[in-house]
Motif scaffolding. Structure first.
Motif, PDB file in Angstrom:
ATOM      1  N   ARG A  36      42.143  42.453  72.150  1.00 18.41           N
ATOM      2  CA  ARG A  36      42.006  41.054  72.583  1.00 18.41           C
ATOM      3  C   ARG A  36      42.328  40.122  71.414  1.00 18.41           C
ATOM      4  N   ILE A  37      42.296  38.825  71.701  1.00 19.40           N
ATOM      5  CA  ILE A  37      42.583  37.832  70.678  1.00 19.40           C
ATOM      6  C   ILE A  37      41.302  37.452  69.938  1.00 19.40           C
ATOM      7  N   SER A  38      41.403  37.315  68.624  1.00 22.47           N
ATOM      8  CA  SER A  38      40.316  36.775  67.807  1.00 22.47           C
ATOM      9  C   SER A  38      40.735  35.371  67.371  1.00 22.47           C
ATOM     10  N   ILE A  39      39.831  34.423  67.513  1.00 18.91           N
ATOM     11  CA  ILE A  39      40.097  33.046  67.087  1.00 18.91           C
ATOM     12  C   ILE A  39      38.988  32.618  66.147  1.00 18.91           C
ATOM     13  N   LEU A  40      39.363  32.350  64.900  1.00 16.49           N
ATOM     14  CA  LEU A  40      38.400  31.900  63.899  1.00 16.49           C
ATOM     15  C   LEU A  40      38.703  30.442  63.573  1.00 16.49           C
ATOM     16  N   ASN A  41      37.666  29.638  63.534  1.00  9.57           N
ATOM     17  CA  ASN A  41      37.821  28.198  63.383  1.00  9.57           C
ATOM     18  C   ASN A  41      37.341  27.673  62.037  1.00  9.57           C
ATOM     19  N   SER A  50      42.754  26.852  62.780  1.00  8.97           N
ATOM     20  CA  SER A  50      42.256  28.083  63.384  1.00  8.97           C
ATOM     21  C   SER A  50      43.191  29.227  63.027  1.00  8.97           C
ATOM     22  N   LEU A  51      42.604  30.405  62.971  1.00 13.82           N
ATOM     23  CA  LEU A  51      43.347  31.639  62.718  1.00 13.82           C
ATOM     24  C   LEU A  51      43.280  32.483  63.984  1.00 13.82           C
ATOM     25  N   HIS A  52      44.437  32.866  64.496  1.00 15.73           N
ATOM     26  CA  HIS A  52      44.514  33.715  65.672  1.00 15.73           C
ATOM     27  C   HIS A  52      45.003  35.099  65.261  1.00 15.73           C
ATOM     28  N   ILE A  53      44.310  36.107  65.717  1.00 10.40           N
ATOM     29  CA  ILE A  53      44.711  37.482  65.449  1.00 10.40           C
ATOM     30  C   ILE A  53      44.970  38.147  66.799  1.00 10.40           C
ATOM     31  N   VAL A  54      46.232  38.534  67.022  1.00  8.78           N
ATOM     32  CA  VAL A  54      46.596  39.146  68.301  1.00  8.78           C
ATOM     33  C   VAL A  54      47.574  40.301  68.089  1.00  8.78           C
ATOM     34  N   ASP A 103      40.568  45.107  61.407  1.00  7.80           N
ATOM     35  CA  ASP A 103      40.467  43.675  61.101  1.00  7.80           C
ATOM     36  C   ASP A 103      39.029  43.252  60.860  1.00  7.80           C
ATOM     37  N   SER A 104      38.081  44.124  61.113  1.00  5.34           N
ATOM     38  CA  SER A 104      36.669  43.798  60.917  1.00  5.34           C
ATOM     39  C   SER A 104      36.407  43.511  59.439  1.00  5.34           C
ATOM     40  N   ALA A 105      36.015  42.296  59.150  1.00  5.10           N
ATOM     41  CA  ALA A 105      35.839  41.827  57.774  1.00  5.10           C
ATOM     42  C   ALA A 105      35.261  40.416  57.834  1.00  5.10           C
ATOM     43  N   VAL A 106      34.980  39.855  56.663  1.00  2.00           N
ATOM     44  CA  VAL A 106      34.609  38.440  56.583  1.00  2.00           C
ATOM     45  C   VAL A 106      35.867  37.633  56.284  1.00  2.00           C
ATOM     46  N   TYR A 107      36.079  36.574  57.031  1.00  6.33           N
ATOM     47  CA  TYR A 107      37.258  35.726  56.863  1.00  6.33           C
ATOM     48  C   TYR A 107      36.817  34.374  56.301  1.00  6.33           C
ATOM     49  N   PHE A 108      37.435  34.004  55.176  1.00  7.71           N
ATOM     50  CA  PHE A 108      37.137  32.724  54.542  1.00  7.71           C
ATOM     51  C   PHE A 108      38.302  31.762  54.745  1.00  7.71           C
ATOM     52  N   CYS A 109      37.968  30.565  55.143  1.00 13.78           N
ATOM     53  CA  CYS A 109      38.920  29.464  55.177  1.00 13.78           C
ATOM     54  C   CYS A 109      38.824  28.756  53.826  1.00 13.78           C
ATOM     55  N   ALA A 110      39.957  28.410  53.242  1.00 15.66           N
ATOM     56  CA  ALA A 110      39.962  27.717  51.953  1.00 15.66           C
ATOM     57  C   ALA A 110      40.986  26.590  52.000  1.00 15.66           C
ATOM     58  N   ALA A 111      40.696  25.540  51.261  1.00 10.90           N
ATOM     59  CA  ALA A 111      41.589  24.378  51.233  1.00 10.90           C
ATOM     60  C   ALA A 111      41.913  24.012  49.800  1.00 10.90           C
ATOM     61  N   ASN A 112      43.173  23.663  49.572  1.00 11.97           N
ATOM     62  CA  ASN A 112      43.653  23.359  48.230  1.00 11.97           C
ATOM     63  C   ASN A 112      43.832  21.847  48.057  1.00 11.97           C
ATOM     64  N   ARG A 118      50.780  39.680  63.285  1.00 14.19           N
ATOM     65  CA  ARG A 118      49.701  39.461  64.264  1.00 14.19           C
ATOM     66  C   ARG A 118      48.874  38.215  63.974  1.00 14.19           C
ATOM     67  N   PHE A 119      49.132  37.580  62.844  1.00 12.79           N
ATOM     68  CA  PHE A 119      48.304  36.464  62.395  1.00 12.79           C
ATOM     69  C   PHE A 119      49.064  35.136  62.518  1.00 12.79           C
ATOM     70  N   THR A 120      48.400  34.156  63.142  1.00 12.57           N
ATOM     71  CA  THR A 120      48.966  32.818  63.271  1.00 12.57           C
ATOM     72  C   THR A 120      47.899  31.812  62.897  1.00 12.57           C
ATOM     73  N   VAL A 121      48.274  30.853  62.068  1.00 12.65           N
ATOM     74  CA  VAL A 121      47.350  29.776  61.728  1.00 12.65           C
ATOM     75  C   VAL A 121      47.898  28.485  62.332  1.00 12.65           C
ATOM     76  N   PHE A 122      46.999  27.743  62.977  1.00 11.05           N
ATOM     77  CA  PHE A 122      47.329  26.458  63.584  1.00 11.05           C
ATOM     78  C   PHE A 122      46.569  25.367  62.838  1.00 11.05           C
ATOM     79  N   LEU A 123      47.251  24.256  62.591  1.00  9.17           N
ATOM     80  CA  LEU A 123      46.625  23.122  61.910  1.00  9.17           C
ATOM     81  C   LEU A 123      46.730  21.879  62.773  1.00  9.17           C
ATOM     82  N   ASN A 124      45.610  21.224  63.008  1.00  9.22           N
ATOM     83  CA  ASN A 124      45.541  19.955  63.730  1.00  9.22           C
ATOM     84  C   ASN A 124      45.001  18.918  62.755  1.00  9.22           C
ATOM     85  N   LYS A 125      45.918  18.190  62.118  1.00  5.67           N
ATOM     86  CA  LYS A 125      45.514  17.253  61.068  1.00  5.67           C
ATOM     87  C   LYS A 125      44.686  16.103  61.601  1.00  5.67           C
TER      88      LYS A 125
END
Lengths: 116, 116
Positions: A17-22, A74-78, A84-93, A61-68
């Motif tokens: 299935r799809i995983s969506i991380l926000n 969001s990160l989509h994994i399909v 893929d089981s892990a901790v996912y960190f979002c980071a901003a530069n 399998r990984f897509t990142v979408f940005l809504n400024k």
């Protein structure tokens, strides 16, 4: 003052299935956004990034979408896989105006569990 | 290509003792970072070096923490004296260069510090 927020501490998904991380952010000066993946007892590893001038970046399998306008990404994994089981960190530069160098600000992470 | 090396992997000390961590970045990487990751949080930047110079140490508790990168290669982070709240994973990362633009950071496995 959390500039990068991951409001879901955990997410469970079935294999295939799809995983969506926000991720939400508050600082308009962020110019790149990154996702890092972390397994237990290992350091974070880079997964995928997106420039603030883009709205989508895809890598396998990984897509990142940005809504400024919503300051949301969001990160989509399909399809999702048990590996893929892990901790996912979002980071901003952003450029640190004091130092003249860029720095990363991390969210708290979301633990993804993909069950067979 | 060898990754970022850190030692020790684990350390247990009593409060008020001192401790030191070592990091060897990827060969040729000019920028080195030390992060603190408290359980349930994302990595927080403590100090950033460009070659052997400090470019950002604004979040380093300088009354007890110190770091050096004398020859522009490996680095040590010291805590003296340690407090209970210093219990965390200390991550070292490096990137090829940082000229005010985003560069991918590569992380080591971290040192897990427990202060009793």
């Amino acid at each position: 003052d959390q500039q990068v927020k991951q409001n879901s501490p955990s997410l469970s998904v079935q294999e295939g299935r799809i995983s969506i991380l926000n991720c939400d952010y508050t600082n308009s000066m962020f110019d790149y956004f990154l996702w890092y993946k972390k397994y237990p007892a290992e350091g974070p590893t880079f997964l995928i990034s997106i420039s603030s001038i883009k709205d989508k970046n895809e890598d396998g399998r990984f897509t990142v979408f940005l809504n400024k306008s919503a300051k949301h990404l969001s990160l989509h994994i399909v399809p999702s896989q048990p590996g893929d089981s892990a901790v996912y960190f979002c980071a901003a530069n952003a450029l640190n105006l004091n130092s003249g160098y860029s720095t990363l600000t991390f969210g708290k992470g979301t633990m993804l569990l993909v069950s067979p | 290509e060898a990754g970022v090396a850190q030692s020790p992997r684990y350390k247990i000390i009593e409060k008020r003792q001192s401790v030191a961590f070592w990091c060897n970045p990827i060969s040729g990487h000019a920028t080195l970072y030390w992060y603190q990751q408290i359980l349930g949080q994302g990595p927080k930047l403590l100090i950033q070096f460009q070659n052997n110079g400090v470019v950002d140490d604004s979040q380093l508790p300088k009354d007890r923490f110190s770091a050096e990168r004398l020859k522009g290669v490996d680095s040590t982070l010291k805590i003296q004296p340690a407090k209970l709240e210093d219990s965390a994973v200390y991550l070292c990362a490096s990137s090829l260069r940082d000229l005010s633009s985003y560069n991918e950071q590569f992380f080591g496995p971290g040192t897990r510090l427990t202060v009793l």
